[in-house]
Design a protein around this motif. Structure first.
Motif, mmCIF file in Angstrom:
data_model
loop_
_atom_site.group_PDB
_atom_site.id
_atom_site.type_symbol
_atom_site.label_atom_id
_atom_site.label_comp_id
_atom_site.label_asym_id
_atom_site.label_seq_id
_atom_site.Cartn_x
_atom_site.Cartn_y
_atom_site.Cartn_z
ATOM 1 N N ALA A 1 0.828 -1.211 0.000
ATOM 2 C CA ALA A 1 0.000 0.000 0.000
ATOM 3 C C ALA A 1 0.859 1.256 0.000
ATOM 4 O O ALA A 1 0.469 2.285 -0.562
ATOM 5 C CB ALA A 1 -0.929 -0.006 1.216
ATOM 6 N N GLY A 2 2.048 1.191 0.633
ATOM 7 C CA GLY A 2 2.934 2.344 0.691
ATOM 8 C C GLY A 2 3.343 2.869 -0.679
ATOM 9 O O GLY A 2 3.165 4.063 -0.973
ATOM 10 N N PRO A 3 3.898 2.011 -1.555
ATOM 11 C CA PRO A 3 4.246 2.493 -2.901
ATOM 12 C C PRO A 3 3.059 3.075 -3.655
ATOM 13 O O PRO A 3 3.197 4.080 -4.370
ATOM 14 C CB PRO A 3 4.767 1.218 -3.591
ATOM 15 N N LEU A 4 1.885 2.469 -3.504
ATOM 16 C CA LEU A 4 0.688 3.008 -4.165
ATOM 17 C C LEU A 4 0.349 4.403 -3.629
ATOM 18 O O LEU A 4 -0.051 5.290 -4.386
ATOM 19 C CB LEU A 4 -0.498 2.062 -3.950
ATOM 20 N N ALA A 5 0.512 4.586 -2.318
ATOM 21 C CA ALA A 5 0.216 5.887 -1.717
ATOM 22 C C ALA A 5 1.164 6.967 -2.232
ATOM 23 O O ALA A 5 0.744 8.105 -2.508
ATOM 24 C CB ALA A 5 0.305 5.795 -0.197
ATOM 25 N N TRP A 6 2.447 6.633 -2.384
ATOM 26 C CA TRP A 6 3.405 7.618 -2.890
ATOM 27 C C TRP A 6 3.171 7.909 -4.369
ATOM 28 O O TRP A 6 3.360 9.047 -4.828
ATOM 29 C CB TRP A 6 4.831 7.139 -2.655
ATOM 30 N N LEU A 7 2.783 6.899 -5.139
ATOM 31 C CA LEU A 7 2.437 7.129 -6.547
ATOM 32 C C LEU A 7 1.242 8.075 -6.657
ATOM 33 O O LEU A 7 1.216 8.972 -7.510
ATOM 34 C CB LEU A 7 2.119 5.797 -7.236
ATOM 35 N N SER B 1 -6.374 -3.640 -1.633
ATOM 36 C CA SER B 1 -7.691 -3.274 -1.106
ATOM 37 C C SER B 1 -7.555 -2.361 0.109
ATOM 38 O O SER B 1 -8.369 -1.452 0.312
ATOM 39 C CB SER B 1 -8.489 -4.533 -0.736
ATOM 40 N N SER B 2 -6.504 -2.560 0.901
ATOM 41 C CA SER B 2 -6.257 -1.699 2.062
ATOM 42 C C SER B 2 -5.919 -0.282 1.623
ATOM 43 O O SER B 2 -6.403 0.699 2.219
ATOM 44 C CB SER B 2 -5.114 -2.266 2.901
ATOM 45 N N PHE B 3 -5.094 -0.158 0.579
ATOM 46 C CA PHE B 3 -4.750 1.183 0.093
ATOM 47 C C PHE B 3 -5.993 1.942 -0.352
ATOM 48 O O PHE B 3 -6.193 3.102 0.028
ATOM 49 C CB PHE B 3 -3.764 1.096 -1.076
ATOM 50 N N PHE B 4 -6.830 1.301 -1.152
ATOM 51 C CA PHE B 4 -8.020 1.991 -1.651
ATOM 52 C C PHE B 4 -8.986 2.321 -0.516
ATOM 53 O O PHE B 4 -9.624 3.378 -0.515
ATOM 54 C CB PHE B 4 -8.709 1.159 -2.727
ATOM 55 N N GLY B 5 -9.093 1.396 0.461
ATOM 56 C CA GLY B 5 -9.933 1.682 1.611
ATOM 57 C C GLY B 5 -9.412 2.870 2.410
ATOM 58 O O GLY B 5 -10.163 3.784 2.764
ATOM 59 N N SER B 6 -8.096 2.869 2.685
ATOM 60 C CA SER B 6 -7.497 3.968 3.448
ATOM 61 C C SER B 6 -7.584 5.279 2.686
ATOM 62 O O SER B 6 -7.807 6.345 3.278
ATOM 63 C CB SER B 6 -6.030 3.644 3.766
ATOM 64 N N PHE B 7 -7.408 5.221 1.368
ATOM 65 C CA PHE B 7 -7.564 6.420 0.545
ATOM 66 C C PHE B 7 -8.951 7.034 0.763
ATOM 67 O O PHE B 7 -9.095 8.246 0.958
ATOM 68 C CB PHE B 7 -7.361 6.072 -0.935
ATOM 69 N N LEU C 1 -2.456 -13.362 -2.188
ATOM 70 C CA LEU C 1 -3.320 -12.943 -1.088
ATOM 71 C C LEU C 1 -2.738 -11.726 -0.369
ATOM 72 O O LEU C 1 -3.473 -10.828 0.048
ATOM 73 C CB LEU C 1 -3.515 -14.106 -0.110
ATOM 74 N N THR C 2 -1.416 -11.688 -0.238
ATOM 75 C CA THR C 2 -0.766 -10.531 0.381
ATOM 76 C C THR C 2 -0.972 -9.282 -0.459
ATOM 77 O O THR C 2 -1.290 -8.203 0.067
ATOM 78 C CB THR C 2 0.745 -10.797 0.557
ATOM 79 N N LEU C 3 -0.811 -9.420 -1.778
ATOM 80 C CA LEU C 3 -1.016 -8.277 -2.672
ATOM 81 C C LEU C 3 -2.471 -7.808 -2.645
ATOM 82 O O LEU C 3 -2.745 -6.601 -2.607
ATOM 83 C CB LEU C 3 -0.615 -8.656 -4.094
ATOM 84 N N ILE D 1 1.133 5.066 6.270
ATOM 85 C CA ILE D 1 1.378 3.713 5.760
ATOM 86 C C ILE D 1 2.865 3.385 5.750
ATOM 87 O O ILE D 1 3.277 2.273 6.117
ATOM 88 C CB ILE D 1 0.778 3.559 4.349
ATOM 89 N N THR D 2 3.705 4.339 5.346
ATOM 90 C CA THR D 2 5.156 4.098 5.311
ATOM 91 C C THR D 2 5.701 3.844 6.709
ATOM 92 O O THR D 2 6.526 2.938 6.918
ATOM 93 C CB THR D 2 5.872 5.305 4.672
#
Length: 290
Positions: free
Chosen positions: A40-46, A226-232, A219-221, A191-192
């Motif tokens: 989720a961290g890399p997605l958040a920075w992107l 899904s966690s990144f989009f939820g947190s977003f 499953l980890t991915l 997240i980082t």
């Protein structure tokens, strides 16, 4: 906008909880918690970088209160997630996540007492009805069989999630930036911080858990994405309005959760009394009217 963001967050969080529930069968609690943040961290920075390309603005000042709120939110969300995973190991998916949804009521109480949150009587009524509805929908006929351990862990998880949400909002309000940028900065930094803390802990204490996650990449991915989009959705919505309103409307997650639990996880969820569904719908209407 906060309504759309909250509904999106609730939908994605239901999937994240489902993936975590599956992962918890074979991976220890700390590993399942890390899976929530790992990719989720890399997605958040992107996402943050994309915002600056689209609409350049100043960089935030991260020292002072804003930085402390970010650190506190990061640590508290780790604790909340770990307690949620423990619930999955004690009761089924829907009951475990439902108990943790006491978050909305706790956030309302703590927000009014310590964070200057102002709720109308309609807002309070919506929060209370939503809390009652979640217990009815999630536990149903199993309420009598819940152990004290399950109840305490569930309430602890809800309280930890409530503090996380309140500190996230305070961190966002302390960054002197336009709406999407301040929410994105808090999201990326929280997240980082969580990822680095958990990676360091597991590397020093339990490398076997890291290996277990490595063996379950899909499953980890899925959990992280899904966690990144939820947190977003959550972080953005809480930057726009009071936490109790977001979390009360967000209890529509129970609808998504029950569907996922029944159709994907193949776990029976007995809902004999439709009053729970009506209560949660009424709670959502009340907070939308405020």
């Amino acid at each position: 906008m906060w309504i759309v963001l909250t509904l999106f967050a609730a939908f994605m969080q239901a999937w994240r909880n489902a993936f975590q529930s599956q992962l918890s069968r074979d991976v220890k609690t700390a590993g399942v918690t890390l899976a929530r943040f790992l990719y989720a961290g890399p997605l958040a920075w992107l996402y943050l970088g994309g915002l600056y390309l689209w609409q350049p603005t100043d960089l935030p000042q991260l020292w002072g209160k804003g930085g402390l709120f970010i650190l506190g939110a990061a640590i508290m969300q780790i604790i909340a997630t770990a307690l949620m995973v423990q619930l999955f190991k004690l009761k089924n998916f829907a009951v475990g996540a439902g108990l943790a949804k006491s978050e909305a009521l706790v956030a309302a109480i703590l927000g009014v007492l310590f964070f200057g949150t102002a709720l109308s009587w309609l807002g309070w009524l919506g929060v209370l009805l939503g809390t009652i509805a979640v217990f009815l929908l999630s536990a149903g006929s199993q309420l009598n069989s819940l152990s004290y351990k399950t109840i305490i862990i569930g309430l602890g998880s809800g309280a930890s999630f409530a503090l996380t949400s309140l500190w996230v909002r305070e961190a966002s309000l302390n960054l002197n930036l336009p709406f999407p940028h301040r929410a994105a900065w808090v999201l990326a930094l929280v997240i980082t911080t969580q990822t680095l803390l958990l990676l360091l802990w597991l590397w020093c204490k339990d490398k076997g858990t890291l290996h277990a996650l490595w063996q379950r990449p899909k499953l980890t991915l899925a959990t992280s994405v899904s966690s990144f989009f939820g947190s977003f959705g959550w972080f953005s919505a809480m930057s726009l309005t009071a936490v109790p309103y977001v979390k009360t409307l967000g209890q529509v997650e129970v609808f998504f959760m029950m569907l996922i639990s029944f159709f994907w996880l193949k776990q029976p969820v007995q809902v004999k009394d439709m009053s729970g569904l009506l209560l949660i719908a009424l709670a959502a209407i009340l907070v939308l009217w405020v």
